[in-house]
Design a protein around this motif. Structure first.
Motif, mmCIF file in Angstrom:
data_model
loop_
_atom_site.group_PDB
_atom_site.id
_atom_site.type_symbol
_atom_site.label_atom_id
_atom_site.label_comp_id
_atom_site.label_asym_id
_atom_site.label_seq_id
_atom_site.Cartn_x
_atom_site.Cartn_y
_atom_site.Cartn_z
ATOM 1 N N ALA B 479 -8.649 -0.856 -15.456
ATOM 2 C CA ALA B 479 -8.061 0.414 -15.886
ATOM 3 C C ALA B 479 -6.546 0.287 -16.011
ATOM 4 O O ALA B 479 -5.937 0.797 -16.957
ATOM 5 C CB ALA B 479 -8.430 1.523 -14.900
ATOM 6 N N CYS B 480 -5.919 -0.426 -15.053
ATOM 7 C CA CYS B 480 -4.469 -0.587 -15.083
ATOM 8 C C CYS B 480 -4.017 -1.453 -16.264
ATOM 9 O O CYS B 480 -2.993 -1.176 -16.890
ATOM 10 C CB CYS B 480 -3.975 -1.203 -13.770
ATOM 11 S SG CYS B 480 -4.140 -0.096 -12.365
ATOM 12 N N GLU B 481 -4.800 -2.483 -16.576
ATOM 13 C CA GLU B 481 -4.455 -3.334 -17.721
ATOM 14 C C GLU B 481 -4.470 -2.529 -19.006
ATOM 15 O O GLU B 481 -3.576 -2.633 -19.848
ATOM 16 C CB GLU B 481 -5.439 -4.506 -17.841
ATOM 17 C CG GLU B 481 -5.109 -5.653 -16.917
ATOM 18 C CD GLU B 481 -6.297 -6.604 -16.742
ATOM 19 O OE1 GLU B 481 -7.113 -6.738 -17.676
ATOM 20 O OE2 GLU B 481 -6.404 -7.191 -15.638
ATOM 21 N N GLY B 482 -5.505 -1.708 -19.193
ATOM 22 C CA GLY B 482 -5.607 -0.863 -20.389
ATOM 23 C C GLY B 482 -4.451 0.112 -20.475
ATOM 24 O O GLY B 482 -3.887 0.341 -21.555
ATOM 25 N N ARG B 488 0.932 3.753 -20.770
ATOM 26 C CA ARG B 488 0.710 5.057 -20.144
ATOM 27 C C ARG B 488 0.756 4.870 -18.622
ATOM 28 O O ARG B 488 0.195 3.906 -18.093
ATOM 29 C CB ARG B 488 -0.674 5.608 -20.503
ATOM 30 C CG ARG B 488 -0.883 5.909 -21.975
ATOM 31 C CD ARG B 488 -0.101 7.145 -22.404
ATOM 32 N NE ARG B 488 -0.487 7.565 -23.758
ATOM 33 C CZ ARG B 488 0.020 7.065 -24.883
ATOM 34 N NH1 ARG B 488 0.938 6.107 -24.834
ATOM 35 N NH2 ARG B 488 -0.392 7.515 -26.053
ATOM 36 N N PRO B 489 1.429 5.785 -17.919
ATOM 37 C CA PRO B 489 1.432 5.676 -16.450
ATOM 38 C C PRO B 489 0.048 5.970 -15.883
ATOM 39 O O PRO B 489 -0.670 6.820 -16.412
ATOM 40 C CB PRO B 489 2.441 6.739 -16.014
ATOM 41 C CG PRO B 489 2.516 7.705 -17.142
ATOM 42 C CD PRO B 489 2.185 6.947 -18.397
ATOM 43 N N ILE B 490 -0.307 5.249 -14.830
ATOM 44 C CA ILE B 490 -1.589 5.507 -14.176
ATOM 45 C C ILE B 490 -1.355 5.582 -12.666
ATOM 46 O O ILE B 490 -0.625 4.769 -12.095
ATOM 47 C CB ILE B 490 -2.646 4.435 -14.569
ATOM 48 C CG1 ILE B 490 -4.028 4.841 -14.050
ATOM 49 C CG2 ILE B 490 -2.259 3.045 -14.091
ATOM 50 C CD1 ILE B 490 -5.177 4.078 -14.729
ATOM 51 N N GLY B 491 -1.928 6.606 -12.040
ATOM 52 C CA GLY B 491 -1.767 6.801 -10.602
ATOM 53 C C GLY B 491 -3.106 6.726 -9.901
ATOM 54 O O GLY B 491 -4.141 6.502 -10.532
ATOM 55 N N VAL B 492 -3.070 6.914 -8.576
ATOM 56 C CA VAL B 492 -4.305 6.972 -7.791
ATOM 57 C C VAL B 492 -4.269 8.260 -6.975
ATOM 58 O O VAL B 492 -3.242 8.579 -6.366
ATOM 59 C CB VAL B 492 -4.440 5.762 -6.843
ATOM 60 C CG1 VAL B 492 -5.606 5.962 -5.879
ATOM 61 C CG2 VAL B 492 -4.639 4.478 -7.635
ATOM 62 N N CYS B 493 -5.364 9.021 -7.014
ATOM 63 C CA CYS B 493 -5.388 10.234 -6.205
ATOM 64 C C CYS B 493 -6.603 10.271 -5.284
ATOM 65 O O CYS B 493 -7.009 11.327 -4.834
ATOM 66 C CB CYS B 493 -5.326 11.477 -7.078
ATOM 67 S SG CYS B 493 -6.733 11.675 -8.166
ATOM 68 N N GLY B 494 -7.185 9.120 -4.988
ATOM 69 C CA GLY B 494 -8.298 9.096 -4.033
ATOM 70 C C GLY B 494 -7.764 8.809 -2.640
ATOM 71 O O GLY B 494 -6.565 8.569 -2.460
ATOM 72 N N GLU B 495 -8.654 8.816 -1.654
ATOM 73 C CA GLU B 495 -8.219 8.582 -0.277
ATOM 74 C C GLU B 495 -7.602 7.193 -0.114
ATOM 75 O O GLU B 495 -6.803 6.969 0.785
ATOM 76 C CB GLU B 495 -9.391 8.749 0.695
ATOM 77 C CG GLU B 495 -9.981 10.156 0.741
ATOM 78 C CD GLU B 495 -8.962 11.227 1.113
ATOM 79 O OE1 GLU B 495 -8.198 11.005 2.059
ATOM 80 O OE2 GLU B 495 -8.929 12.266 0.436
ATOM 81 N N SER B 496 -7.953 6.252 -0.992
ATOM 82 C CA SER B 496 -7.442 4.888 -0.849
ATOM 83 C C SER B 496 -5.924 4.823 -1.000
ATOM 84 O O SER B 496 -5.285 3.927 -0.464
ATOM 85 C CB SER B 496 -8.116 3.951 -1.844
ATOM 86 O OG SER B 496 -7.887 4.399 -3.153
ATOM 87 N N LEU B 509 -1.582 -3.900 -8.600
ATOM 88 C CA LEU B 509 -2.452 -3.853 -9.778
ATOM 89 C C LEU B 509 -1.808 -3.078 -10.922
ATOM 90 O O LEU B 509 -2.317 -3.090 -12.044
ATOM 91 C CB LEU B 509 -3.801 -3.215 -9.407
ATOM 92 C CG LEU B 509 -4.685 -4.030 -8.450
ATOM 93 C CD1 LEU B 509 -5.919 -3.231 -8.047
ATOM 94 C CD2 LEU B 509 -5.096 -5.352 -9.088
ATOM 95 N N GLY B 510 -0.714 -2.344 -10.639
ATOM 96 C CA GLY B 510 -0.001 -1.668 -11.715
ATOM 97 C C GLY B 510 0.052 -0.152 -11.615
ATOM 98 O O GLY B 510 0.446 0.526 -12.567
ATOM 99 N N VAL B 511 -0.333 0.383 -10.465
ATOM 100 C CA VAL B 511 -0.326 1.831 -10.281
ATOM 101 C C VAL B 511 1.105 2.330 -10.034
ATOM 102 O O VAL B 511 1.860 1.687 -9.312
ATOM 103 C CB VAL B 511 -1.244 2.171 -9.078
ATOM 104 C CG1 VAL B 511 -0.914 3.507 -8.480
ATOM 105 C CG2 VAL B 511 -2.700 2.092 -9.513
#
Lengths: 89, 568
Positions: B479-482, B488-496, B509-511
């Motif tokens: 997902a981060c590579e794409g 486009r910026p990509i974030g994480v909003c899960g518990e991880s 990984l690029g988040v």
């Protein structure tokens, strides 16, 4: 028999805290106070569940009735209570 | 064993659960009793008058105990408990119970049926009224326990700072927990993303879930819990307790020197954001040192309502959520409902497989009016408060869906549209999905559920749902590579995102943003500040090279800087 009609001022309607305060005040009058909405069957104003089950929302009118000594004064004080936004206090 | 503060008989025993809210605690156990139900086929009573006076006494005892508890808690909880006590004293309940007794039901069954009569009325009223049903049922369960002569359900009254232990905690129980006396929470059930886990992290109380045998730890036994490692030691020796305390002190010392925007040691910015689920969360998170909200779950606006909330009603709520953040960003996830979280006014019926069914954006596609009203309200509230509002859709699987959503967002005058990346299909094709929108946000809880084909609600499948699963990391990497390919910026909003070691891997990984329970922000900020982007990339490569989830964690723990790992 004394009767009053009043518009519910509380933003959230006659539930939770406003309903608790109203029921406590009605109980403290020592009289048989009843409350009704839209001409439906009146319910015991000292019953929190009955009062909440009316589902009276902000801006809706309810009718209070009571019998006996001091009924007029008692209803006046209950009307004053319902005319305030009890949630914001 | 050295002298301990609490009497201990058995030798110390350490058990492994899952740490879901950071921090350590040491104190005596208070066991939460499960709800009490009337016995099946309870026989009719011989003496109705005597039975009715038993029932009256039971309700009175419930009212008295609720009033006693009200004196031990803070203002908000006090009002809830007092109002609940008033319900227990209601003559209507005794009258309704008398009717059920006369109809040939036993004591406990009569109480239960009387409660359900009123519960049905409140449910039908919806909104604020329906929210009181849980309190009413709590009164019923307590009264049933009283006539049956068994312990009352829920959290018993206690005065000493204690560790609360339960099978699982109900939302109503957690609402009245006294933060100054509850120093830790342990549950036997629940998972990483259970209600208990989310709430404990939100309240900043150390918590461990999935601890086998938790509910059979005797009341009063001293336990030491570690909300990071998930270890719980029953009857610990004081050396372990002091080690834990010493580590906690070192950690809070280390955290106290850091503040402000998140960044790696070489200055690469990583936004640190909060996950919130309502106005109260917004007010408390808004006051904290974080850069905004990465996930505002809007379900609470809809789930208890019997009719679709109006634009005006929604605008008012959103204004209350945005205002505490001033000009900071607030990422809003549009309604994420479906068969598992059904709406009374938009129920598409039961489904065999709700997690794979018509939920999230799929529901919005069938009921576009709901989405449009929500977007309109969000637009108005955003303009009125001046918050940097960005809207994203849940459960997006394809580029067409992303395009459809983005158009609707922009039609409502909202400048930024995004999508959740939680479907593996969307993650693998993120280049095309994200090209249609302004940003992406990885929902790692659902992404793990779908990647590993393991139901999030199945506590027994926790191992498969471990966010350290290398397969899940591979999907995140794709997902981060794409996202990078289309800038486009990509974030994480899960518990991880709130796990400091995993946060480093995600950045590697690029988040570019991490959204988590607010209590986890400081330790993640510290982790980032100790590692460069290149080091994060090395950690990410080490995690992906591992064969198992456990190996991935070990590899990263060994390779991360000891200034961090000695604090965890």
């Amino acid at each position: 028999m004394a009767t009053r009609t009043v518009t519910i001022a509380s933003a959230v309607g006659l539930h939770a805290r406003p309903a608790s305060l109203f029921v406590e005040a009605a109980t403290n009058t020592g009289l048989d106070v009843e409350i009704s909405k839209d001409g439906d069957d009146p319910v015991d104003a000292t019953s929190i569940l009955g009062v909440m089950a009316l589902g009276a929302k902000h801006g809706e009118e309810v009718t209070l009735t009571a019998d006996g000594d001091g009924a007029d004064e008692a209803l006046d004080s209950l009307v004053a209570l319902l005319s305030r936004d009890l949630d914001s206090e | 064993m050295s002298s301990s503060e609490t009497q201990t008989v058995a030798p110390p025993e350490t058990r492994q659960g899952i740490g879901v809210s950071p921090g350590t605690a040491y104190g005596p156990v208070v066991q939460v009793s499960p709800p009490v139900r009337p016995p099946r086929n309870e026989p009719a009573v011989d003496d109705q008058d005597a039975a009715l006076s038993d029932i009256r006494a039971a309700f009175e005892a419930v009212a008295v105990s609720l009033e006693q508890r009200a004196t031990l808690v803070d203002d908000t909880a006090q009002q809830i408990l007092k109002a609940t006590a008033l319900m227990a004293r209601d003559k209507g309940l005794v009258k309704a119970s008398a009717k059920e007794l006369a109809a040939g039901h036993g004591r406990a069954t009569s109480i239960d049926l009387a409660i359900e009569t009123f519960a049905a009325k409140f449910d039908a009223l919806g909104g604020y009224f329906a929210e009181r049903v849980a309190d009413l049922r709590d009164v019923g369960s307590r009264a049933v326990a009283a006539v049956l002569g068994v312990p009352a359900p829920g959290v018993p009254a206690f005065t000493e700072p204690s560790v609360i232990v339960a099978e699982d905690l109900a939302p109503a129980e957690t609402a009245t927990l006294d933060r100054s006396r509850v120093i830790g929470i342990i549950t036997e059930a629940g998972g990483r993303t259970s209600h208990t886990a989310i709430l404990a992290a939100q309240m900043g109380i150390p918590a461990v879930v999935q601890l086998v045998g938790a509910t059979s730890i005797p009341v009063g036994t001293a336990v030491a819990l570690d909300g990071d490692s998930g270890e719980v030691t029953i009857a610990p020796d004081m050396e372990l307790v002091s080690q834990q305390r010493e580590r906690a002190a070192r950690r809070s010392e280390a955290l106290s020197h850091l503040s402000g925007a998140g960044a790696t040691s070489d200055g690469h910015a990583v936004a640190l954001l909060a996950n919130i689920g309502g106005v109260e969360d917004a007010v408390s998170a808004g006051a904290l040192d974080l850069e905004g909200v990465g996930l505002f779950r809007t379900e609470f606006v809809f789930l208890s309502a019997t009719t679709a909330p109006t634009v005006q009603e929604q605008t008012e709520i959103y204004r209350g959520v945005f205002a505490p953040f001033g000009g900071r960003r607030v990422v809003v996830r549009t309604l994420d409902a479906g068969a598992d979280k059904p709406l009374k006014f938009a129920d598409l019926g039961p489904e065999e497989n709700p997690a794979l069914g018509r939920r999230g954006l799929r529901l919005s596609a069938e009921q576009p009016d709901l989405l449009d009203a929500q977007l309109e309200a969000l637009g108005i509230a955003a303009r009125e408060t001046g918050a940097d509002v960005r809207v994203m859709a849940p459960m997006v699987a394809t580029a067409e869906e992303a395009a459809w959503f983005a158009r609707r967002v922009r039609d409502n005058g909202l400048p930024k549209a995004g999508v959740m990346i939680e479907v593996p299909g969307a993650a693998l094709r993120s280049r095309h999905v994200l090209e249609e929108v302004d940003f992406g946000s990885l929902g790692t809880n659902d992404l793990a559920q779908y990647t590993m084909a393991a139901d999030r609600m199945q506590g027994a499948l926790s191992d498969l749902l471990d966010p350290w699963q290398p397969a899940v990391l591979d999907v995140v990497a794709a997902a981060c590579e794409g996202a990078a390919a289309v800038d486009r910026p990509i974030g994480v909003c899960g518990e991880s995102a709130g796990d400091p070691l995993l946060a480093l891997v995600l950045v590697g990984l690029g988040v570019s943003s991490l959204s988590m329970a607010p209590s986890k922000v400081p330790v993640v900020r510290l982790a980032l500040s100790l590692h460069s982007v290149a080091e994060c990339q090395t950690l990410a490569a080490a995690a992906r090279a591992a064969r198992t989830a456990g190996d991935a964690l070990t590899a990263v723990r060994d390779a991360a800087r000891s200034e961090l790992t000695t604090l965890l």
